[in-house]
Design a protein around this motif. Structure first.
Motif, short mmCIF file in Angstrom:
data_model
loop_
_atom_site.label_atom_id
_atom_site.label_comp_id
_atom_site.label_asym_id
_atom_site.label_seq_id
_atom_site.Cartn_x
_atom_site.Cartn_y
_atom_site.Cartn_z
N LEU A 2 0.81 -1.25 -0.30
CA LEU A 2 -0.11 0.37 0.22
C LEU A 2 0.61 1.37 0.09
CD1 LEU A 2 -2.81 -0.96 2.55
CD2 LEU A 2 -2.21 -1.49 0.41
N THR A 3 0.22 2.52 -0.15
CA THR A 3 1.56 3.70 -0.35
C THR A 3 1.09 4.38 1.08
OG1 THR A 3 -0.54 5.25 -0.84
CG2 THR A 3 0.32 4.99 -2.42
N VAL A 4 2.16 5.10 1.13
CA VAL A 4 2.54 5.27 2.54
C VAL A 4 1.37 6.34 3.42
CG1 VAL A 4 3.87 7.46 3.94
CG2 VAL A 4 5.08 5.79 2.07
N LEU A 5 0.68 7.02 2.28
CA LEU A 5 -0.26 7.66 2.82
C LEU A 5 -1.66 6.93 3.30
CD1 LEU A 5 -1.77 10.83 3.09
CD2 LEU A 5 -3.42 9.67 0.78
N GLU A 6 -1.59 5.39 2.45
CA GLU A 6 -3.14 4.20 2.68
C GLU A 6 -2.41 3.82 4.11
OE1 GLU A 6 -2.41 2.25 -0.67
OE2 GLU A 6 -4.13 2.81 -1.42
N ASN A 7 -0.78 3.58 4.62
CA ASN A 7 -0.58 3.37 5.94
C ASN A 7 -1.61 3.81 6.57
OD1 ASN A 7 1.56 0.37 6.01
ND2 ASN A 7 1.37 1.37 4.09
N VAL A 8 -1.14 5.04 7.20
CA VAL A 8 -1.04 5.96 7.60
C VAL A 8 -2.54 6.35 7.79
CG1 VAL A 8 -1.18 8.10 8.73
CG2 VAL A 8 0.51 8.08 7.70
N LEU A 9 -3.77 6.24 7.09
CA LEU A 9 -5.24 6.41 6.70
C LEU A 9 -5.33 4.62 7.32
CD1 LEU A 9 -6.54 7.15 3.55
CD2 LEU A 9 -7.17 7.84 5.08
N ILE A 10 -4.96 3.71 7.05
CA ILE A 10 -5.24 2.88 7.91
C ILE A 10 -4.86 2.84 9.80
CG2 ILE A 10 -4.45 0.25 8.70
CD1 ILE A 10 -4.15 0.25 5.96
N GLY A 11 -3.94 3.53 10.26
CA GLY A 11 -3.80 4.28 11.28
C GLY A 11 -4.96 5.14 12.10
N CYS A 12 -5.57 6.21 11.63
CA CYS A 12 -6.76 6.17 11.51
C CYS A 12 -7.87 5.85 11.97
CB CYS A 12 -7.04 7.05 10.09
SG CYS A 12 -5.97 8.39 10.07
N HIS A 13 -8.30 4.27 11.62
CA HIS A 13 -9.01 2.90 11.39
C HIS A 13 -10.12 3.49 12.71
CE1 HIS A 13 -11.80 -0.41 11.43
NE2 HIS A 13 -11.24 -0.32 10.40
N CYS A 14 -9.30 3.01 13.59
CA CYS A 14 -9.87 2.99 15.34
C CYS A 14 -10.09 4.44 15.21
CB CYS A 14 -9.24 2.50 16.12
SG CYS A 14 -7.41 3.55 16.47
N ARG A 15 -9.94 5.57 14.84
CA ARG A 15 -10.58 7.57 15.51
C ARG A 15 -11.63 7.41 14.37
NH1 ARG A 15 -9.43 5.88 19.69
NH2 ARG A 15 -7.27 6.10 20.14
N MET A 16 -11.93 6.57 13.62
CA MET A 16 -13.35 7.18 12.67
C MET A 16 -14.97 5.81 12.21
SD MET A 16 -11.10 6.69 8.80
CE MET A 16 -11.80 7.31 7.19
N LYS A 17 -15.50 6.26 12.12
CA LYS A 17 -16.67 5.80 12.72
C LYS A 17 -17.49 5.33 11.65
CE LYS A 17 -18.15 7.63 16.00
NZ LYS A 17 -18.12 9.49 16.05
N ALA A 18 -17.57 5.39 10.13
CA ALA A 18 -17.60 4.62 9.01
C ALA A 18 -17.47 3.05 9.03
CB ALA A 18 -17.20 5.71 7.34
N GLY A 19 -18.77 3.16 8.55
CA GLY A 19 -19.56 1.17 8.73
C GLY A 19 -19.62 0.99 7.40
N LEU A 20 -20.09 -0.25 7.39
CA LEU A 20 -20.66 -1.29 5.75
C LEU A 20 -21.06 -0.40 5.27
CD1 LEU A 20 -20.53 -3.10 4.60
CD2 LEU A 20 -22.66 -4.32 5.16
#
Lengths: 248, 435, 300
Positions: free
Chosen positions: A87-105
């Motif tokens: 994955l790209t560098v940005l995507e790695n950090v975006l995944i880090g944001c996962h637990c601070r996001m709310k959007a679900g299925l």
């Protein structure tokens, strides 16, 4: 913490203050990474408690899953870099944001306004975070193409994206040369200020440890054999014995 | 300069290559001797010796062995070079195609073409296309599980069967119609996906593969042996989808025949089903695309890349796995319902392990994790055998060989890794595009 | 009580055959972490080769135990050759790729071999003569244990003992165990990885072929599809016992054989095949590593 008959951690007692930088040192096999793994929920300690002090009150971490531990504010990096290489560098950090996001299925499927706004905000935040720590230009690069030093830094930035109150760094200086280690030292100081968190690091690079830590814990064979400021540790006979063998 | 590259620049060692090919030819001849040459007569147990085949094998082996070693050497060289070079997200002709401004216009044209198709093509063509569309849906569903999340599911056909049988049973015993059963079939499949997922998702990769395979077989065996599903006799007379109870053949067809080059043998119910399936595929592509580029999709990618790190990022891996698994099952269920109404007669022989292999091949051979890859994979796997009718007997043989060859020489699939990466442009809203 | 005894004996017999096949699966998985889908087909090829060999050797004048043993030897040799070739073509080029590529390749090889035999020979059943000669001392209890069953047990025990001997007390066995534990270290220690892997395939294939011969004599018919069914069951047995573990494969095979036999006898023969997979799922839920498998704590 025991694995079958092997007692890996024996009466290990830690106190980490808010906003402090603490180091954990010791010869290989002392149980340092095992300790980290217990803290982050990869292993469940066979005895003992782990308490995280939060604004809302103390929280028991014992028995929680790793992802729950991270959501509560305890982030880590790994001894052998565990980045998402394809994955790209940005995507790695975006995944880090996962637990601070709310959007679900449903959010994913319908892309409503709230979801889209959240995606934009998080992408923005991730980029700002990367930029702040010198990786902004590489945001769209594939992670596996990054040089080693940048990868180490990215792992830290990714952990920061989870907005932790305690950051665990597992041998962050491994494989870095002197210049890069200096940069790492500055980085840790900046992170501590900017992100207002505490840092606990495992390290073998003594110069880094001595110059950066406020408290040092020394482990050997699963036990804490010494604790104190760098001055105290430098002159502790047990520590010298553990590292160099008999009294030098 | 290493020893190996020195050899390459010096040219091939002809004597060695010749010797190797000869030896291989000999070996293959010896190997296939008993089974190929000595054909047993099933009735009287006597042997018919077919010596000419031996020479074909030896000759073919000689040639193929040389070609094989050549291609293998080239592949290894290519790989070694690639390891050193920087890799960007790969651009293929599909990338370029989709990235062009004319993309939208192009896609509209394709859609128009497809929509017009039933009004001038043969019933056979329409039928085959419905099957192709069903497999595209199946492929996209499995892609979420295997391609994006990295969960090896070898029993995907079970959910397909569950969807189909839900409709067939409800239709056979209770006379329920297509539109009611479409969500019901999908729901049943989803529930069973969750039920299977719970105990099984903490298993390691290969164990998961075998357990899902086992699950597929369990479903098939249960369907074959249970009274209520009428076993091998199957369920027949499954109703096609209705349009407010109108008889399409009686009402609509005569009018259309006068205006359009419609084939008089065309079953209008099939045409209706074709449009339904087309809509379903469009919705599926849209849904899958959105899922892949969302928080959930990223969680799946993280899961595939590194489970430990994924958890360290605060992603509940069990929930992520279950969601992927269940969603995959949902799509299979939907496809199953459509399949049942297409063929109007189903029995357990339509849902074997080979089917799971087919669908898995579509995903892997088409291009793991990429939507265009899966679509093209489905089209190739469904339409190609129809074109190659002459080789019908050898179809499976060639399919098996193709699988091995693809994995050795092109493991990324036909359309290699066309994954959209999240491109960020600062001082602008983030742009999602191909790089 | 009689039913129990008969079911026990038939379960033991089935389990023995599964064990012979399962050993091949478990050894290959232990050494290269690959599910060798084509192994079931090797078993089937062994059976076919044994049949053809028995006809030809019979015409050349062999009979009785000599015919049985030589047909078995020919089948084992040929199965070993097939195993080697399959490894060289479908698995060796993929040794350093992702996990799914060898899996697809294995499935493809399995499909190829199945259809190869179907086209080369016949899609129908072939009658397999019972090559096992009469055993006189067995006559009084022939209605309980028949000669084929006895031979199957004896051969299986003998071959398992031989395999254990090889794995525990020879240099090859040592090398095999080393490669299974840490391939790179073994290579650096001077072990010829290719040869060890080939040897593993040879051993596994030979065992499966003998199983094919024995099942042919026992059931007196074979067809090109037996490999698929038996293969899946045997592989389930290997996973059940803990894949990668040789005693595990045997244990799993026996457990499976008994379970199937008793289920067929006491519940219903229709659901015999379901037993294998249900058992697998149940056991893996409770013991994710299989019965004798080690649950490895991850090093992070």
């Amino acid at each position: 913490m025991s694995f079958g008959g092997l007692l890996a951690l024996d009466q290990v007692d830690f106190q980490i203050g808010a906003g402090s930088i603490t180091a954990l040192i010791g010869p290989n096999g002392a149980g340092k990474t095992t300790f980290f793994n217990c803290l982050t929920g990869i292993y469940i300690p066979t005895s003992g408690t782990i308490t995280l002090n939060q604004p809302s009150g103390p929280r028991q971490l014992h028995g929680l899953r790793p992802d729950q531990v991270t959501t509560l504010g305890l982030a880590r990096t790994f001894q052998n870099i565990r980045l998402f290489n394809d994955l790209t560098v940005l995507e790695n950090v975006l995944i880090g944001c996962h637990c601070r996001m709310k959007a679900g299925l449903l959010g994913a499927l319908f892309r409503d306004r709230k979801t889209r706004a959240e995606e934009r905000a998080m992408a923005e935040f991730s980029y700002q975070l990367l930029d702040r720590y010198g990786l902004g230009g590489a945001a769209n690069e594939l992670t596996k193409n990054l040089p080693y030093g940048a990868q180490r830094r990215l792992e830290i930035v990714r952990a920061l994206a989870t907005r932790p109150s305690l950051l665990l760094l597992d041998e962050p200086a491994a494989g870095l040369n002197i210049g890069e280690t200096r940069e790492l030292e500055d980085l840790i100081h900046i992170i501590r200020e900017r992100e207002s968190l505490s840092v606990l690091l495992i390290e073998h690079d003594m110069s880094l440890v001595m110059s950066i830590s406020e408290q040092i814990y020394v482990m050997e064979y699963g036990r804490v054999i010494a604790r104190g400021t760098p001055e105290v540790i430098r002159n502790d006979s047990r520590v010298i014995q553990a590292y160099l063998g008999e009294e030098a | 300069m290493t020893r190996e590259s020195a050899h390459q620049t010096a040219g091939l060692n002809w004597k060695r290559e010749l010797a190797l090919s000869l030896l291989t030819a000999l070996w293959l001849g010896l190997l296939t001797g008993p089974l190929l040459v000595c054909r047993l007569n099933p009735t009287d147990g006597s042997i018919v010796y077919r010596w000419p085949l031996l020479f074909y094998v030896a000759g073919g082996g000689f040639i193929l062995s040389s070609v094989w070693r050549l291609l293998l050497a080239r592949r290894n060289l290519r790989r070694r070079r690639a390891e050193v070079a920087l890799q960007g997200p790969k651009r293929t002709w599909v990338d370029l195609l989709l990235a062009s401004r004319r993309r939208c216009q192009g896609l509209w044209l394709v859609m128009l073409f497809l929509i017009s198709l039933p009004f001038w093509a043969s019933p056979y063509t329409v039928n085959i296309l419905i099957t192709a569309l069903i497999y595209i849906t199946l492929g996209l569903g499995l892609n979420i599980v295997v391609g994006v999340s990295g969960l090896l599911n070898l029993g995907y056909v079970a959910f397909y069967a569950i969807g189909a049988y839900t409709y067939a049973l409800l239709n056979y015993y209770f006379g329920l119609g297509f539109w009611l059963c479409l969500p019901l079939g999908a729901l049943t499949a989803t529930i069973l996906g969750l039920l299977l997922g719970f105990p099984v998702l903490r298993l390691k990769g290969d164990y998961l593969a075998i357990v899902t395979l086992g699950f597929g077989e369990i479903v098939r065996l249960l369907l074959t042996n249970m009274e209520v599903t009428r076993g091998p006799r199957g369920l027949a007379n499954i109703s096609p989808p209705g349009l407010f109870g109108l008889d399409l053949n009686a009402l609509v067809k005569p009018r259309l025949l006068t205006w359009l080059p419609l084939d008089p043998n065309m079953d209008m119910n099939k045409v209706f089903l074709f449009f339904i399936m087309l809509a379903l595929v469009v919705l599926t592509i849209l849904a899958v695309f959105r899922l892949e580029n969302s928080r959930l999709g990223r969680a799946w990618l993280a899961l595939r890349e590194d489970e430990i790190a994924c958890q360290a990022m605060g992603i509940n891996r069990v929930r992520a796995k279950l969601t992927a698994f269940a969603l995959g099952a949902t799509w299979a269920g939907l496809a199953g319902v459509v399949f049942a109404s297409q063929v109007t007669f189903i029995n357990p022989t339509s849902f074997t392990f080979m089917q799971s292999v087919m669908i898995l091949s579509i995903v892997v051979l088409g291009g793991m994790g990429s939507i265009p890859g899966v679509i093209i994979g489905a089209l190739v796997l469904i339409l190609l055998p129809e074109e190659l009718r002459a080789f019908a007997d050898y179809r499976m043989l060639l399919f098996g060989a193709a699988m091995v060859l693809m994995m050795v020489f092109r493991p990324g699939g036909l359309i290699q890794s066309v994954r959209q990466v999240y491109l960020y442009q600062p001082a602008q809203p983030p742009d999602k595009g191909q790089s | 009580m009689e039913l129990f005894r008969d079911l026990f004996i038939s379960g033991l017999t089935k389990g023995s055959i599964y064990a012979l096949i399962a050993l091949g699966y478990t050894m290959v998985y232990g050494i290269i972490a690959l599910i060798n889908f084509a192994h079931g087909e090797i078993y089937m090829i062994g059976a076919f080769t044994a049949l053809i060999a028995s006809v030809i050797l019979g015409q050349l004048g062999l009979a009785g135990w000599g015919l049985l043993i030589s047909a078995g030897a020919v089948a084992a040799i040929y199965a070993a050759m097939y195993g080697l070739t399959v490894e060289k073509i479908a698995y060796k080029p993929l040794r350093h790729s992702s996990r799914i590529a060898p899996l697809i390749s294995a499935i493809g090889m399995s499909i190829f071999l199945q259809n190869y035999v179907q086209l080369a020979q016949t899609p129908n059943f072939l009658i397999f003569p019972d090559l096992v000669p009469e055993i006189d001392f067995l006559a009084p209890i022939a209605h309980i244990v028949n000669k084929n069953q006895l031979i199957i047990w004896l051969v299986t025990i003998f071959l398992m003992a031989a395999l254990t001997l090889i794995v525990k007390h020879t240099r090859l066995g040592l090398a095999m165990r080393a490669v299974a534990q840490d391939r790179d270290m073994a290579r650096l220690s001077g072990v010829n990885i290719d040869r060890v892997i080939s040897a593993t395939f040879v051993l596994g294939s030979a065992l499966a072929a003998v199983g094919g011969l024995l099942i042919g004599c026992y059931m007196q018919q074979i067809d090109f599809y037996i490999g698929f069914l038996a293969g899946m069951k045997a592989f389930t047995a290997a996973v059940l016992g803990g894949i990668g573990s040789i005693p595990g494969a045997v244990l799993g095979a026996l457990v499976l054989g008994f379970a199937e036999s008793f289920a067929a006898g006491y519940i219903s023969s229709d659901y015999e095949d379901v037993v294998a997979f249900v058992l697998l799922i149940l056991i893996l839920i409770v013991r994710p590593g299989g019965l004798l498998g080690q649950t490895q704590t991850q090093k992070v």
